[in-house]
Each structure stands twice: as structure tokens, then as C-alpha cells.
Design an enzyme around this catalytic site. Structure first.
Site, mmCIF file in Angstrom:
data_model
loop_
_atom_site.group_PDB
_atom_site.id
_atom_site.type_symbol
_atom_site.label_atom_id
_atom_site.label_comp_id
_atom_site.label_asym_id
_atom_site.label_seq_id
_atom_site.Cartn_x
_atom_site.Cartn_y
_atom_site.Cartn_z
ATOM 1 N N GLY A 99 -18.147 -46.790 7.753
ATOM 2 C CA GLY A 99 -18.976 -45.726 8.314
ATOM 3 C C GLY A 99 -18.596 -44.395 7.709
ATOM 4 O O GLY A 99 -17.576 -44.270 7.029
ATOM 5 N N GLY A 101 -16.808 -41.583 7.527
ATOM 6 C CA GLY A 101 -15.576 -41.099 8.140
ATOM 7 C C GLY A 101 -15.341 -39.623 7.885
ATOM 8 O O GLY A 101 -14.481 -39.009 8.511
ATOM 9 N N GLY A 135 -11.037 -36.711 7.930
ATOM 10 C CA GLY A 135 -12.439 -36.279 7.860
ATOM 11 C C GLY A 135 -12.697 -35.202 6.826
ATOM 12 O O GLY A 135 -13.809 -34.677 6.729
ATOM 13 N N ASP A 261 -19.807 -50.888 -0.049
ATOM 14 C CA ASP A 261 -20.222 -49.666 0.646
ATOM 15 C C ASP A 261 -20.559 -48.561 -0.345
ATOM 16 O O ASP A 261 -21.103 -47.531 0.035
ATOM 17 C CB ASP A 261 -19.133 -49.187 1.610
ATOM 18 C CG ASP A 261 -17.790 -49.017 0.930
ATOM 19 O OD1 ASP A 261 -17.299 -49.999 0.346
ATOM 20 O OD2 ASP A 261 -17.247 -47.900 0.952
HETATM 21 P P1 AMP Z 1 -14.745 -44.066 -0.257
HETATM 22 O O1 AMP Z 1 -13.508 -44.656 -0.848
HETATM 23 O O2 AMP Z 1 -14.883 -42.590 -0.485
HETATM 24 O O3 AMP Z 1 -15.969 -44.817 -0.566
HETATM 25 O O4 AMP Z 1 -14.526 -44.158 1.321
HETATM 26 C C1 AMP Z 1 -14.306 -45.371 1.982
HETATM 27 C C2 AMP Z 1 -14.298 -45.139 3.466
HETATM 28 O O5 AMP Z 1 -13.216 -44.295 3.845
HETATM 29 C C3 AMP Z 1 -15.539 -44.470 4.016
HETATM 30 O O6 AMP Z 1 -15.801 -45.028 5.268
HETATM 31 C C4 AMP Z 1 -15.130 -43.029 4.134
HETATM 32 O O7 AMP Z 1 -15.871 -42.336 5.096
HETATM 33 C C5 AMP Z 1 -13.679 -43.178 4.566
HETATM 34 N N1 AMP Z 1 -12.876 -41.993 4.210
HETATM 35 C C6 AMP Z 1 -12.488 -41.595 2.981
HETATM 36 N N2 AMP Z 1 -11.749 -40.475 3.058
HETATM 37 C C7 AMP Z 1 -11.678 -40.141 4.363
HETATM 38 C C8 AMP Z 1 -11.055 -39.091 5.101
HETATM 39 N N3 AMP Z 1 -10.367 -38.139 4.494
HETATM 40 N N4 AMP Z 1 -11.199 -39.087 6.440
HETATM 41 C C9 AMP Z 1 -11.882 -40.040 7.069
HETATM 42 N N5 AMP Z 1 -12.492 -41.055 6.444
HETATM 43 C C10 AMP Z 1 -12.387 -41.120 5.106
HETATM 44 MG MG MG Z 2 -17.769 -44.799 -0.155
#
Ligand code: AMP
Ligand code: MG
Length: 494
Positions: A99, A101, A135, A261
Site C-alpha cells: 500500500g 506507505g 512516510g 507492486d
Molecule cells: P518501493 O520500494 O518504493 O516500491 O516501496 C515499497 C513499499 O514500501 C511501498 O508500500 C511503499 O509505500 C513503502 N515505503 C517505502 N518507503 C517508505 C517510507 N519511508 N515510509 C513508509 N513506507 C515506505
Molecule cells: Mg513501489
């Protein structure tokens, strides 16, 4: 729409900014999102603003560039109804609930030409999907996404876009203290393979069905009304991914984290994390520091795309046929069509790179023997193709290359097009300027460490016309010198 329905406590910004936000996604079943506001930041400051994109969106760029608070989540644009999207995903092969995040969708901007585009803040504060994350996002990675996504767009590759990056005036912890930032991302949508996996994993057939209908309407209107909507969507997604990955391969783009994702149903490139462009040609090239087994290496990208699409097919299975066996056989047939579709797209792409208009059986072998030579020589992928257009006779004192060149010239002579047409085709398909790793790092270093944005601005200008070539662009054509192949690493700590 009246202001009172906005489920938001943040002040809204009105006036003639050009916002025209709608919220079709918010009409989907509630299990697919959570309404919430971005978390305001201490001191928003505009770092980079994409005026050209603002204009395409029907926004008043000149006025909005003076409103960093809007791009930090401190104020909401008129008509915004912020939400975080729910999705799941296979990350490095393992299934997890994810989701948004650290991202929040403000709404869908309906542009003057009638396009519906998501406006999303990335780094906008915690959400119910944040798990242990803060976040937030750091300035370097958000500028990196801005640079690479805009470069991809200029290359003609479907991609999410970047409207703005603002700093937050807050520091965040990423191995060291970093300035916090928020990126405004514009996308055809943020529906991912993982969005379907989320609905399927919850056994929510109704949500799955609604999502299929919605995605068809939004991205594949020509397929609305198909007999089996789930299958129509699967086939459409396969077609677009085959085309997209072929385009990546043709410019040497390595996504770096092709989790399910991070694969968009729109067929746009999405989620620029540890991505990079390959210098020396080698299918085993990997940049991501956490991709230890090379799962997402350049040469694996087509197979991984197909693997991800198979996860989509699994999620859609209950909608493909009442009989499970028949559902599986329909899914398999669709998934098997990925490879030939990718091969066709790729072959058309590399034919264009070699200036070929016609098709011959030997074309694949011709390209492959060039690639083999490039791999042996550790030749720069971009510059080798680009140089082919300029050299009538190879300067290379290299028997293998000379032989290949003669074969290629022979092949060109068997098509009716003139040399000029060939040259034009090659120029239009072989970029001179790609976001070279060392140039991107140099721009980020100046921006983050010295608050000097001029290096990035010059880089963005050069990347804006990748197929042209002028002397002012020559510094952007040098491969990362002083870096041993494979020495460049991108980090996932974004
Ligand atoms: P990504 O690797 O950017 O595709 O992110 C994978 C998951 O981790 C997604 O659900 C993002 O929303 C969550 N995410 C990445 N960085 C953060 C963060 N700093 N805080 C909260 N959720 C994160
Ligand atoms: Mg992602």
C-alpha cells in the site's frame, strides 16, 4: 463539488490555479484505499518545478511554482480528496501486503485534452500502510526520480512524470541525516499488478471485478464490453508490458526493482528507485545494491515482466472461467503470448536502431552478433549504436567489427530506402544523451550538498532532447569513466 464533502482538515488553495480534480478511484470498493490527509511539513521550499508539464495538465505553472505548500501537502488544491491506495506485491519473489506507505493521491486532474491523470504526493507522511516506515522521502532520491522519469519521457518511453520536488525543512534518517522532500508524481494511474493481488488475496471477488472494469475503462476503453473482462485486461496488460520492456531494452534502461507492486497496468514505467542506464553492454548488469542475485538484471527484465504478469493472471483467475482448469488454461495461453510479443517489439526496436525498414530472417542474428561483439569489447551500449550512424567505414581496427559492419552495409543495400532515410531513422532511435550515472550523481551532489541546482538544470536541459546532438551535450555522452563496470550502485534506501 462543494467544499464540505472534502474529508480534510487541511486548508485548501483556490484561485485560478487550474485544478480540475475528479475522484473516480474513490468510487471503487472501500477495501482498495483509505482516505487521509498528507502530514504538513515544517518549511516547504520549491526545488524544481516542471512548467511544461504544468501547462499540459492545464495548470497555471507560474502561480503554482510560488505555492510550495501545495506540493508538500500543507495546503490542498481545490477539490482534492486525498487517499492512500491499498496494494500488495511480490517483492523479490515474496508476497506481502503493501500500500501507499508514503504517498497520497490528491485526485485525478482532467486535462484540457480530456486526459485523466493521477496527482500524487510521494513522501507526504505516514499512512495506515506505512508499516515501520516514516512516510517520508529524501531529497536525493526524489530528484533522481524527477530526472530519470523526465529523461524517459523525452526518450519517448511511457512513464509517470514529475511535476515538482519541494524540500520539507525537516531532516530524515537514511543511513545518515538527509533533507526531506516531497515529489509530485503524475501518472496515467497508480493501479499496479499488486492492486489486483491485494483484492485477490482478500478473496474479494466484487472488488476484483470492479477493479477490472475500472482499469479497462481507464486504460483500455476499446476493450470495455469484452466477453471475459478479466481476460481482456490480462491480454491488454501483456501487450503493453511487452512493448514497454522492449523499449527499456532498446535504450539500456534497468528498472532495478521490478516487483509486482512496481508494474503499472497503464503500461507506464513506475517507481524509480535503484534504476540506472547501462554503460558497457552486458546483460548481467545490475545496479541495485540489494539485488545480490541479479534477479532484476538488464537481461532478465523480459522474463521478470512475464513472471509478474503471471502473478496478475493468478489474481484474475476467479474471473477468467467458472471452471478452474479452463481458467488456468486461458491464463497460461495469455502468459505464453508475452514472449513472442516482446520478441517482435524488441526486434522492431533494434531494426530501427540499425536503420532497417524492411524485415529479413537474418535480422535477429545480425543484431545478436553486434551485441556479442559489444559484450566482448565492453563497448558502451548507447555510444556504439549512436556511432554507427556516423561511421561509413569502421575506424575500429577490429576484424570482428569490420566483418559485422560489412554484413550490415550489405543488409542496408537490400532495402529500397536512401542513405538519408536510414540516417534519419537511426538518429530517431539511438539517443545521444541518456542520464549517465556519473552525471546524475554529480547533479544530485550539487543539489543536495551545496544547494546548487544549476548542475541539475543543465542536465535536465540536455536530457530533454536526447536524440538531437549539439556540442553543448557532449559532456553528457561520456560513459562513467573511472568506474569499473558494475562499480556504480544505486540504493534502495529511498
Ligand atoms: P518501493 O520500494 O518504493 O516500491 O516501496 C515499497 C513499499 O514500501 C511501498 O508500500 C511503499 O509505500 C513503502 N515505503 C517505502 N518507503 C517508505 C517510507 N519511508 N515510509 C513508509 N513506507 C515506505
Ligand atoms: Mg513501489
Amino acid at each position: 463539488m462543494s467544499e464540505s464533502v472534502i474529508s480534510s482538515s487541511a486548508p485548501t488553495i483556490s484561485g485560478s490555479f487550474g485544478w480540475n480534480l475528479e475522484h473516480s478511484y474513490a468510487r471503487l470498493p472501500a477495501m482498495l484505499f483509505e482516505h487521509l490527509d498528507p502530514t504538513p511539513v515544517k518549511e516547504p521550499r520549491m526545488v524544481v518545478f516542471n512548467y511544461a508539464l504544468a501547462t499540459e495538465l492545464g495548470l497555471n505553472g507560474a502561480a503554482l511554482a510560488q505555492q510550495p505548500g501545495v506540493f508538500a501537502g500543507n495546503e490542498l488544491p481545490t477539490g482534492a480528496k486525498p487517499l492512500a491506495q491499498a496494494y500488495a506485491g511480490h517483492q523479490y519473489g515474496n508476497f506481502t501486503g503493501l500500500g501507499d506507505g508514503r504517498a497520497i493521491l490528491l485526485g485525478e486532474q482532467v486535462t484540457p485534452t480530456g486526459q485523466r491523470l493521477d496527482v500524487q504526493l510521494k513522501g507526504s507522511g505516514p499512512t495506515p500502510f506505512s508499516r515501520r516506515g516514516d512516510g517520508r522521502a529524501a531529497l536525493g532520491p526524489m530528484l533522481r526520480e524527477f530526472i530519470i522519469s523526465e529523461a524517459m519521457h523525452a526518450l519517448g518511453i511511457p512513464t509517470t512524470r514529475s511535476l515538482a520536488v519541494v524540500t520539507t525543512g525537516e531532516k530524515i534518517w537514511r543511513q545518515e541525516m538527509q533533507p526531506g522532500a516531497v515529489l509530485t508524481r503524475i501518472a496515467a494511474s497508480h493501479i499496479r499488478v499488486g492492486t489486483f493481488e491485494w483484492a485477490a488475496a482478500h478473496g474479494d471477488r466484487e472488488a476484483l471485478q470492479a477493479l477490472v472494469e475500472y482499469t479497462l475503462q481507464r486504460h483500455y476503453p476499446e476493450r470495455v464490453g469484452a466477453e471475459t473482462p478479466g481476460l481482456a485486461l490480462l491480454e491488454a496488460a501483456i501487450e503493453r508490458q511487452a512493448a514497454l520492456i522492449a523499449q527499456w531494452q532498446c535504450v539500456g534502461f534497468i528498472h532495478g526493482v521490478m516487483n509486482t507492486d512496481n508494474m503499472a497496468l497503464s503500461g507506464e514505467t513506475i517507481d524509480y528507485g535503484p534504476c540506472a542506464f547501462m554503460d558497457a553492454f552486458d546483460p548481467a548488469t545490475v545496479f541495485s545494491s540489494i539485488d545480490r542475485h541479479g534477479r532484476y538484471a538488464y537481461g532478465n527484465q523480459p522474463q521478470i515482466a512475464q513472471w509478474n504478469l503471471a502473478r496478475l493472471a493468478e489474481a484474475l483467475l476467479p474471473l477468467l472461467h467458472a471452471d478452474e482448469k479452463q481458467a488456468i488454461s486461458a491464463a497460461n495461453a495469455a502468459i505464453e503470448s508475452f514472449k513472442p510479443q516482446f520478441e517482435n517489439r524488441w526486434l522492431s526496436g533494434v531494426r530501427a536502431k540499425l536503420g532497417l525498414f524492411t524485415e529479413e530472417d537474418g535480422d535477429r542474428a545480425l543484431v545478436e552478433s553486434l551485441l556479442t561483439w559489444m559484450k566482448e569489447q565492453k563497448a558502451d551500449f548507447t555510444n556504439t549504436f549512436r556511432a554507427l550512424n556516423r561511421t561509413k567505414t569502421p575506424a575500429q581496427n577490429d576484424a570482428a567489427f569490420t566483418a559485422w559492419h560489412a554484413q550490415w552495409q550489405d543488409r542496408l543495400s537490400r532495402q529500397p530506402q536512401s542513405q538519408e532515410e536510414v540516417q534519419q531513422r537511426m538518429q530517431a532511435h539511438n539517443p545521444a544523451v541518456i542520464p549517465r550515472n556519473h552525471k546524475v550523481e554529480e547533479a544530485l551532489e550539487a543539489a543536495v550538498k551545496k544547494q546548487d541546482l544549476s548542475v541539475m538544470q543543465r542536465l535536465l536541459t540536455a536530457l530533454g532532447k536526447p536524440y538531437d546532438f549539439s556540442d553543448s551535450q557532449s559532456e553528457y555522452t561520456t560513459p562513467s569513466s573511472g568506474h569499473a563496470p558494475g562499480a556504480y550502485q544505486t540504493f534502495c534506501g529511498t
